[in-house]
Design an enzyme around this catalytic site. Structure first.
Site, PDB file in Angstrom:
ATOM      1  N   ASN A   7       0.863  -1.177   0.000  1.00 20.93           N
ATOM      2  CA  ASN A   7       0.000   0.000   0.000  1.00 20.93           C
ATOM      3  C   ASN A   7       0.906   1.236   0.000  1.00 20.93           C
ATOM      4  OD1 ASN A   7      -1.857   1.986   0.439  1.00 20.93           O
ATOM      5  ND2 ASN A   7      -2.773   1.051   2.253  1.00 20.93           N
ATOM      6  N   LYS A  14       3.458   0.755   2.955  1.00 20.50           N
ATOM      7  CA  LYS A  14       3.177  -0.325   3.906  1.00 20.50           C
ATOM      8  C   LYS A  14       3.249  -1.645   3.161  1.00 20.50           C
ATOM      9  CE  LYS A  14      -0.104   2.257   6.669  1.00 20.50           C
ATOM     10  NZ  LYS A  14      -1.377   2.782   6.278  1.00 20.50           N
ATOM     11  N   ARG A  88      -2.366  -1.894  -3.692  1.00 17.79           N
ATOM     12  CA  ARG A  88      -3.660  -1.279  -3.391  1.00 17.79           C
ATOM     13  C   ARG A  88      -3.821  -0.002  -4.216  1.00 17.79           C
ATOM     14  NH1 ARG A  88      -5.603   2.184   1.764  1.00 17.79           N
ATOM     15  NH2 ARG A  88      -7.759   2.338   1.077  1.00 17.79           N
ATOM     16  N   HIS A 177     -13.123   1.695   0.273  1.00 13.96           N
ATOM     17  CA  HIS A 177     -12.993   0.608   1.262  1.00 13.96           C
ATOM     18  C   HIS A 177     -13.553  -0.721   0.742  1.00 13.96           C
ATOM     19  CE1 HIS A 177     -13.469   3.969   4.493  1.00 13.96           C
ATOM     20  NE2 HIS A 177     -12.181   3.728   4.307  1.00 13.96           N
ATOM     21  N   GLY A 205     -13.591   3.719  10.592  1.00  9.94           N
ATOM     22  CA  GLY A 205     -12.203   4.036  10.948  1.00  9.94           C
ATOM     23  C   GLY A 205     -12.073   5.541  11.014  1.00  9.94           C
ATOM     24  N   ASN A 206     -10.902   6.040  10.727  1.00  4.46           N
ATOM     25  CA  ASN A 206     -10.747   7.485  10.619  1.00  4.46           C
ATOM     26  C   ASN A 206     -11.558   7.958   9.416  1.00  4.46           C
ATOM     27  OD1 ASN A 206      -9.720  10.010  11.205  1.00  4.46           O
ATOM     28  ND2 ASN A 206      -8.065   9.725   9.729  1.00  4.46           N
ATOM     29  N   GLY A 207     -11.455   7.190   8.338  1.00  2.74           N
ATOM     30  CA  GLY A 207     -12.415   7.309   7.239  1.00  2.74           C
ATOM     31  C   GLY A 207     -13.452   6.235   7.480  1.00  2.74           C
ATOM     32  N   ARG A 236     -13.583  14.438   8.052  1.00  5.21           N
ATOM     33  CA  ARG A 236     -14.444  14.733   6.904  1.00  5.21           C
ATOM     34  C   ARG A 236     -15.888  14.917   7.369  1.00  5.21           C
ATOM     35  NH1 ARG A 236     -12.314   9.717   4.235  1.00  5.21           N
ATOM     36  NH2 ARG A 236     -10.380  10.318   3.190  1.00  5.21           N
ATOM     37  N   GLY A 326     -10.887   0.691  12.825  1.00  3.79           N
ATOM     38  CA  GLY A 326     -10.470   1.187  14.143  1.00  3.79           C
ATOM     39  C   GLY A 326     -11.585   1.369  15.165  1.00  3.79           C
ATOM     40  N   ILE A 327     -12.603   2.141  14.816  1.00  2.00           N
ATOM     41  CA  ILE A 327     -13.698   2.398  15.767  1.00  2.00           C
ATOM     42  C   ILE A 327     -14.603   1.166  15.864  1.00  2.00           C
ATOM     43  CG2 ILE A 327     -15.699   3.882  16.243  1.00  2.00           C
ATOM     44  CD1 ILE A 327     -14.243   6.141  14.685  1.00  2.00           C
ATOM     45  N   GLY A 328     -14.949   0.597  14.722  1.00  2.00           N
ATOM     46  CA  GLY A 328     -15.850  -0.565  14.713  1.00  2.00           C
ATOM     47  C   GLY A 328     -15.293  -1.747  15.493  1.00  2.00           C
ATOM     48  N   ASN A 330     -12.863  -1.492  17.899  1.00  2.00           N
ATOM     49  CA  ASN A 330     -12.346  -1.175  19.238  1.00  2.00           C
ATOM     50  C   ASN A 330     -13.231  -0.336  20.150  1.00  2.00           C
ATOM     51  OD1 ASN A 330      -9.624  -2.365  18.965  1.00  2.00           O
ATOM     52  ND2 ASN A 330      -9.484  -0.886  17.298  1.00  2.00           N
ATOM     53  N   GLU A 379      -7.512  -6.118   4.768  1.00  2.00           N
ATOM     54  CA  GLU A 379      -7.445  -5.781   3.348  1.00  2.00           C
ATOM     55  C   GLU A 379      -6.213  -6.419   2.697  1.00  2.00           C
ATOM     56  OE1 GLU A 379      -7.976  -1.824   4.926  1.00  2.00           O
ATOM     57  OE2 GLU A 379      -9.126  -1.303   3.142  1.00  2.00           O
TER      58      GLU A 379
HETATM   59  P1  ADP Z   1      -7.952   4.616   8.903  1.00  2.00           P
HETATM   60  O1  ADP Z   1      -7.452   3.279   8.379  1.00  2.00           O
HETATM   61  O2  ADP Z   1      -9.192   5.111   8.230  1.00  2.00           O
HETATM   62  O3  ADP Z   1      -6.899   5.666   9.042  1.00  2.00           O
HETATM   63  P2  ADP Z   1      -8.438   3.125  11.356  1.00  2.00           P
HETATM   64  O4  ADP Z   1      -9.260   2.021  10.816  1.00  2.00           O
HETATM   65  O5  ADP Z   1      -7.066   2.820  11.815  1.00  2.00           O
HETATM   66  O6  ADP Z   1      -8.429   4.379  10.384  1.00  2.00           O
HETATM   67  O7  ADP Z   1      -9.248   3.764  12.578  1.00  2.00           O
HETATM   68  C1  ADP Z   1      -8.800   4.859  13.293  1.00  2.00           C
HETATM   69  C2  ADP Z   1      -9.860   5.198  14.339  1.00  2.00           C
HETATM   70  O8  ADP Z   1     -10.019   4.074  15.235  1.00  2.00           O
HETATM   71  C3  ADP Z   1      -9.503   6.391  15.191  1.00  2.00           C
HETATM   72  O9  ADP Z   1     -10.619   7.248  15.336  1.00  2.00           O
HETATM   73  C4  ADP Z   1      -9.181   5.741  16.535  1.00  2.00           C
HETATM   74  O10 ADP Z   1      -9.509   6.584  17.585  1.00  2.00           O
HETATM   75  C5  ADP Z   1     -10.110   4.551  16.530  1.00  2.00           C
HETATM   76  N1  ADP Z   1      -9.662   3.595  17.556  1.00  2.00           N
HETATM   77  C6  ADP Z   1      -8.555   2.830  17.555  1.00  2.00           C
HETATM   78  N2  ADP Z   1      -8.446   2.144  18.725  1.00  2.00           N
HETATM   79  C7  ADP Z   1      -9.514   2.530  19.492  1.00  2.00           C
HETATM   80  C8  ADP Z   1      -9.966   2.202  20.804  1.00  2.00           C
HETATM   81  N3  ADP Z   1      -9.301   1.360  21.571  1.00  2.00           N
HETATM   82  N4  ADP Z   1     -11.113   2.772  21.231  1.00  2.00           N
HETATM   83  C9  ADP Z   1     -11.786   3.647  20.471  1.00  2.00           C
HETATM   84  N5  ADP Z   1     -11.412   3.991  19.231  1.00  2.00           N
HETATM   85  C10 ADP Z   1     -10.297   3.450  18.740  1.00  2.00           C
END
Ligand code: ADP
Length: 393
Positions: A7, A14, A88, A177, A205-207, A236, A326-328, A330, A379
């Site tokens: 990527n 990466k 990617r 995605h 995630g962040n996106g 965004r 990330g959010i989904g 964690n 991915e």
């Molecule tokens: P991208 O690949 O789009 O840059 P990620 O999938 O890595 O993003 O997701 C990043 C998001 O996941 C951030 O908002 C981060 O705060 C959230 N995140 C990661 N770990 C945790 C956690 N333990 N609790 C809550 N949010 C988390």
């Protein structure tokens, strides 16, 4: 057989190397700050992470170093062991319905699509060329974020704008995605032991984007012509009344580039909270009673729930919902807020099961009308699989 998933970003690269078809990760890592000072790289092998400083004026030096590391760490003995490289590509528009072996024509088309992904496609081309030069015999495969969404119907992907904006300027919904959505949908098929399932995948995630999938095919997705559509993201804004843009240009004299920067980099969770784009900081703010963090979280959840409700109707019912990224994966509290807001559909959260991060798990009760899962996305393995398919046939 050894396959690399790559990527390439404008200043990063990466990678993950797999033994296929076992899908065993042999080594992974990231090169950062390519072309800028203080460049460095990190590699992870057998669970051990090491970071090193390195001179990385271009991606080519990064690929050379990567090859050195592979040999030094005895991941490979010689370059010809690397049979395939999956790259990617963020934007394939309507030119690529699936992954393809990269030739000059493919590189040209990816370059031509740079207008639709100015940060990503040019970087990917640089990555492709660097690998081609240093590992010329490996089969290079382009894996597009957009191709999974190519099954959307015209009435779904068109905007109600003058039709010639579509024919002359390619303005339509492309989504993003796709590789992640496909991975999660495939996992759900395996878990439920059926192909013909209707699922909603929430890549948060962040996106972030949400996709409605029927029988393995994308029916609709929340991102649009660009990734700045759909749900609220880290920085965004997602869906807004588009007339705000010309109005604010007039009010503030911002140029279109400056406005583009505001809606992509200064909005979303960051714009509302004024604290951070990172959902962990928003969660901390909520604990401290920060009103704007509370508001940002409410708006985020509302938008996700809106899309789930919309896709529930579109799909005429749903067999499963999945949370990833990330959010989904964690954020226990975000999943709880979302699922609690779906009570009217008979979905019931299992609080104890939901108390996990980053692992595949059913998080709803047995009597929930729709099962909801956390499914960590992957991915890179999808890219390795697609590349492997071209080599093994
Ligand atoms: P991208 O690949 O789009 O840059 P990620 O999938 O890595 O993003 O997701 C990043 C998001 O996941 C951030 O908002 C981060 O705060 C959230 N995140 C990661 N770990 C945790 C956690 N333990 N609790 C809550 N949010 C988390």
């Amino acid at each position: 057989m050894k396959i690399l998933s790559v990527n390439a970003g404008s200043s990063s690269l990466k990678f993950q190397m797999y033994e296929m078809p076992e899908e065993k990760v042999l080594i992974s890592g990231v090169f950062e700050r390519i072309g800028i000072e203080n460049s460095m790289y990190t590699i992870k092998i057998n669970g051990n992470k090491t970071s090193k400083n390195a001179l990385l004026p271009t991606h080519k030096e990064a690929v050379k170093l990567l090859v050195n590391e592979l040999i030094e760490n005895k991941v490979i003995n010689s370059l010809d062991e690397i049979k395939g490289i999956g790259h990617r590509i963020v934007q394939g528009a309507d030119k690529f319905e699936s992954s393809v072996v990269i030739d000059d024509k493919v590189i040209e088309t990816i370059s031509e699509l740079s207008a639709l992904a100015p940060l990503h496609n040019p970087a990917a081309v640089i990555g492709i060329k660097a690998f081609k030069e240093i590992i010329p015999d490996a089969v290079a495969v382009a894996v597009f974020d957009t191709s999974f969404h190519q099954t959307m119907e015209k009435e779904t992907y068109l905007y109600a704008l003058p039709y010639n904006w579509y024919t002359d300027y390619q303005v339509r919904k492309y989504g993003a995605h796709g590789t992640s959505h496909k991975y999660v949908a495939d996992r759900l098929s395996k878990i439920l032991n059926r192909e013909d399932i209707k699922v909603i995948v929430c890549h948060l995630g962040n996106g972030g984007s949400i996709t409605a999938i029927n029988n393995g095919k994308c029916v609709d997705t929340s991102m649009g012509f660009t990734p700045n559509a759909g749900i609220i993201m880290g920085t965004r804004c997602g869906d807004i009344d588009v007339s705000i843009v010309p109005y604010m240009m007039q009010k503030t004299n911002l140029t279109y580039q400056e406005l583009d920067n505001v809606i992509n980099k200064q909005s979303g969770l960051l714009g509302i909270s004024g604290v951070s784009s990172d959902s962990r900081d928003i969660e901390s703010g909520i604990k401290e009673g920060n009103e704007r963090c509370i508001l940002a979280q409410k708006m985020f959840v509302r938008k996700v729930v809106d899309y789930i409700a919309k896709y529930y109707v579109l799909l005429n019912g749903v067999d499963a919902i999945a949370f990833t990224a990330g959010i989904g994966e964690n954020s226990i509290s975000t999943r709880k807020h979302i699922i609690d807001s779906l009570k009217v559909l008979g979905i019931k959260l299992d609080e104890e099961a939901n108390n996990i991060r980053g692992e595949e798990k059913l998080i709803t009760t047995n009597d929930s009308s729709i099962p909801c899962y956390v499914i960590p996305t992957d991915e890179e393995v999808m890219m390795a699989r697609d590349t492997y398919k071209f080599i093994e046939g």
